[in-house]
Design a protein around this motif. Structure first.
Motif, PDB file in Angstrom:
ATOM      1  N   MET A  99     -65.382 -46.339  61.637  1.00  0.00           N
ATOM      2  CA  MET A  99     -64.179 -46.812  62.327  1.00  0.00           C
ATOM      3  C   MET A  99     -63.978 -48.283  62.029  1.00  0.00           C
ATOM      4  O   MET A  99     -62.882 -48.726  61.682  1.00  0.00           O
ATOM      5  N   GLY A 100     -65.042 -49.057  62.165  1.00  0.00           N
ATOM      6  CA  GLY A 100     -65.016 -50.462  61.840  1.00  0.00           C
ATOM      7  C   GLY A 100     -64.599 -51.363  62.990  1.00  0.00           C
ATOM      8  O   GLY A 100     -64.024 -50.933  63.983  1.00  0.00           O
ATOM      9  N   PHE A 108     -62.642 -39.701  62.065  1.00  0.00           N
ATOM     10  CA  PHE A 108     -61.319 -39.159  61.762  1.00  0.00           C
ATOM     11  C   PHE A 108     -60.302 -39.780  62.720  1.00  0.00           C
ATOM     12  O   PHE A 108     -59.779 -39.149  63.615  1.00  0.00           O
ATOM     13  N   GLY A 109     -60.096 -41.077  62.549  1.00  0.00           N
ATOM     14  CA  GLY A 109     -59.242 -41.810  63.456  1.00  0.00           C
ATOM     15  C   GLY A 109     -60.026 -42.336  64.647  1.00  0.00           C
ATOM     16  O   GLY A 109     -61.237 -42.132  64.770  1.00  0.00           O
ATOM     17  N   TYR A 110     -59.314 -43.024  65.524  1.00  0.00           N
ATOM     18  CA  TYR A 110     -59.969 -43.632  66.675  1.00  0.00           C
ATOM     19  C   TYR A 110     -58.945 -43.773  67.796  1.00  0.00           C
ATOM     20  O   TYR A 110     -57.733 -43.813  67.557  1.00  0.00           O
ATOM     21  N   PRO A 148     -64.301 -43.798  68.121  1.00  0.00           N
ATOM     22  CA  PRO A 148     -64.100 -42.948  66.946  1.00  0.00           C
ATOM     23  C   PRO A 148     -64.190 -41.460  67.255  1.00  0.00           C
ATOM     24  O   PRO A 148     -64.856 -41.039  68.202  1.00  0.00           O
ATOM     25  N   LEU A 149     -63.494 -40.668  66.432  1.00  0.00           N
ATOM     26  CA  LEU A 149     -63.634 -39.218  66.450  1.00  0.00           C
ATOM     27  C   LEU A 149     -64.625 -38.856  65.348  1.00  0.00           C
ATOM     28  O   LEU A 149     -64.284 -38.865  64.166  1.00  0.00           O
ATOM     29  N   SER A 165     -56.868 -41.889  60.747  1.00  0.00           N
ATOM     30  CA  SER A 165     -57.262 -42.531  59.495  1.00  0.00           C
ATOM     31  C   SER A 165     -56.559 -41.937  58.284  1.00  0.00           C
ATOM     32  O   SER A 165     -56.554 -42.538  57.218  1.00  0.00           O
ATOM     33  N   GLY A 166     -55.959 -40.771  58.398  1.00  0.00           N
ATOM     34  CA  GLY A 166     -55.294 -40.147  57.262  1.00  0.00           C
ATOM     35  C   GLY A 166     -54.014 -40.848  56.860  1.00  0.00           C
ATOM     36  O   GLY A 166     -53.542 -40.681  55.739  1.00  0.00           O
ATOM     37  N   PHE A 167     -53.430 -41.633  57.757  1.00  0.00           N
ATOM     38  CA  PHE A 167     -52.225 -42.398  57.447  1.00  0.00           C
ATOM     39  C   PHE A 167     -52.587 -43.862  57.288  1.00  0.00           C
ATOM     40  O   PHE A 167     -53.420 -44.391  58.032  1.00  0.00           O
ATOM     41  N   THR A 168     -51.953 -44.523  56.330  1.00  0.00           N
ATOM     42  CA  THR A 168     -52.055 -45.965  56.232  1.00  0.00           C
ATOM     43  C   THR A 168     -50.827 -46.545  56.906  1.00  0.00           C
ATOM     44  O   THR A 168     -49.728 -46.545  56.356  1.00  0.00           O
TER      45      THR A 168
END
Length: 550
Positions: free
Chosen positions: A202-203, A381-383, A213-214, A158-161
């Motif tokens: 996460m969505g 924190f990402g998935y 998800p993490l 999730s830290g990167f778009t």
């Protein structure tokens, strides 16, 4: 994990000195066309979230709260539970890919940690490990490549778009709804132990569940201070913005600076904007309208406040160029008295600084008589996504991830996080695991299995019960004031297509203003440009998706 925050490291993709070049990019990328797929949840039948069933485990010494305070363990559990009843694998080879914040591991043939995990999982693991510096470029190549060449398991951070990330997942990844939605997740008890807040953040994509998800704690970007330095300079509980300024100036002398920052961190703007009670990226009103933080006067005030701190000399002079890794070194050796980092960095902060300095999470200061807020992290924190495959293969991969998602206090968690007793770790007098020399090299940082799946996070610092108590007490004070980004878990076609460019434009403008390269008077014009090039479209799209999810 290494002595740095993953969240703040991920933010280094924004270049601190490129403000002049970005407006042209905004002009070139102004289309909001979503491309090859409708990823919105609006108008879709929404898959129910997985039914949450807490995993069995030892009772914590410090109780969690429904508001988001974590469970705390002052001692390591003496009786570990077994959370997986059988070996999940079938002897086949599984190809995985994740980011890494450690050094490259030794090959599997020479790595006893790797071999032990493979044996426990019952598969051979072919691991593609990407350094965080190369992650965005590598992921772009993977996303554009042949579907047949995809790894079996990929973690999306999730830290990167990533441009058109949701479209890639919808088109190439396995729809996990039939396997995980509602009661279906009961076949994977450790995955069922992942709290609903992680799935929500996460969505969904197009109403469906595509990832695992993490889970992460509620506190996000945190100002980590050298407690002794700040106390000596006059820090006190209940401090105001003026008090913070006075402490920063008092403690800065010679080659010692009270405020440290790294390239891409916006001089630690997350901590300061939250203390000013500004929205964190997006706020939502009672009627469902989305408002950007950039247009909020409190956010603007936080930038001006930081610009003054920089002007009076409180920041380290290399705040726009130093790496997070080098900043961490300066923090440990006392050159800087503070640094912004994710809350999850508490473990290395305490472990690496033991006997050298006293780390602490700073309480927010107040502004105008209002108690300051803290950043609420995205609880995912990402998935992790899976390559499309036959039902039997997907079930095998989910069993592997279920093993890796074992809860704290289980035999499986200990293996994945510490390796083999007597080889990678020994036990201290209180029973806490302590890495051996081999464990310092062969571990879950250099072979980052924890970024594939992980159980709910808890507070635990081996051999340091007072640190756990301090962190738990800090969370009880600040969690009620956490400020959440309202866009977490929602879809926006404009954000998917050009969110990275729009974010870089604003980030570079903020950095330029605080550094003194750009005038504060230019902020309103920059926000107007950001809104016209896509910000307002994002607000409309998030509002539409929000309405569909509520």
């Amino acid at each position: 994990m290494p002595s740095m925050s993953r969240r703040t490291l991920l933010r280094t993709v924004a270049a601190g000195g490129a403000a002049v070049s970005v407006p042209g990019l905004l002009t070139a990328c102004s289309s909001s066309d979503s491309g090859d797929g409708d990823v919105s949840n609006a108008g879709k039948k929404l898959a129910p979230w997985p039914a949450y069933r807490p995993a069995a485990g030892p009772k914590p010494d410090l109780a969690p709260t429904d508001a988001g305070v974590q469970a705390g363990y002052t001692t390591y559990p003496s009786d570990l539970v077994k959370s997986v009843s059988r070996t999940p694998g079938d002897g086949s080879t599984v190809r995985v890919m994740t980011v890494s914040f450690g050094t490259p591991p030794k090959p599997s043939s020479q790595n006893r940690f790797w071999a032990a995990v493979e044996k426990a999982l019952g598969v051979k693991i072919e691991y593609t490990i990407i350094s965080q510096a190369d992650y965005q470029k590598k992921m772009a190549t993977v996303m554009a490549g042949d579907a047949d060449a995809l790894p079996d398991i990929i973690n999306m951070f999730s830290g990167f778009t990533l441009p058109r990330e949701a479209q890639f997942v919808q088109r190439r990844a396995q729809d996990l709804t039939p396997y995980l939605s509602g009661d279906a997740i009961a076949d994977y008890p450790n995955l069922a132990g992942i709290p609903t807040h992680a799935w929500r953040d996460m969505g969904r994509i197009g109403g469906r569940i595509y990832g695992i998800p993490l889970e992460r704690p509620l506190p996000g970007s945190t100002l980590w201070i050298n407690q002794d330095m700040f106390a000596d300079a006059g820090m006190k509980e209940g401090w105001t913005a003026d008090d913070f300024t006075a402490v920063a100036r008092q403690g800065t002398r010679g080659r010692t600076y009270m405020l440290g920052a790294a390239n891409g961190s916006l001089f630690g703007n997350a901590y300061h904007s939250a203390a000013h009670n500004a929205p964190q990226r997006w706020a939502v009103t009672k009627d469902g309208t989305f408002l950007p933080s950039a247009a909020d006067e409190r956010y603007k005030a936080s930038i001006a406040f930081q610009a003054q701190l920089r002007k009076n000399g409180s920041y380290h002079p290399d705040a726009t160029s130093i790496s997070q890794i080098d900043l961490t070194t300066l923090y440990y050796n006392g050159t800087v008295g503070s640094m912004q980092d994710g809350f999850g960095a508490y473990l290395p902060k305490y472990r690496e600084s033991k006997g050298k300095m006293s780390p602490a999470a700073a309480l927010p200061y107040s502004v105008g008589g209002e108690p300051g807020g803290i950043v609420a992290a995205r609880r995912s924190f990402g998935y992790t996504v899976l390559k499309q495959a036959k039902k039997e293969r997907i079930e095998l991969l989910l069993r592997i991830l279920d093993y890796l998602a074992a809860p704290f206090g289980s035999e499986e968690w200990e293996l994945v996080h510490y390796g083999v007793e007597g080889v990678h770790f020994t036990r201290a007098k209180d029973g806490s695991p302590e890495f051996t020399k081999l464990g310092e090299v062969e571990n879950n940082t250099n072979l980052p299995l924890k970024y594939l799946a992980e159980g709910p996070q808890v507070l635990f610092v081996p051999g340091m019960p007072d640190a756990v108590r301090a962190l738990h007490a800090w969370q009880r004070k600040v969690v009620p004031h956490a400020i959440r980004d309202a866009s977490f878990g929602l879809q926006s076609a404009t954000n998917n297509s050009q969110g990275a460019t729009l974010k870089t434009f604003l980030d570079d403008t903020i950095t330029g203003i605080i550094a003194g390269r750009l005038p504060m008077s230019g902020w309103d014009a920059a926000v107007k440009r950001w809104r016209s090039r896509g910000g307002d479209r994002m607000a409309e799209e998030y509002a539409k998706d929000y309405a569909a999810n509520t």
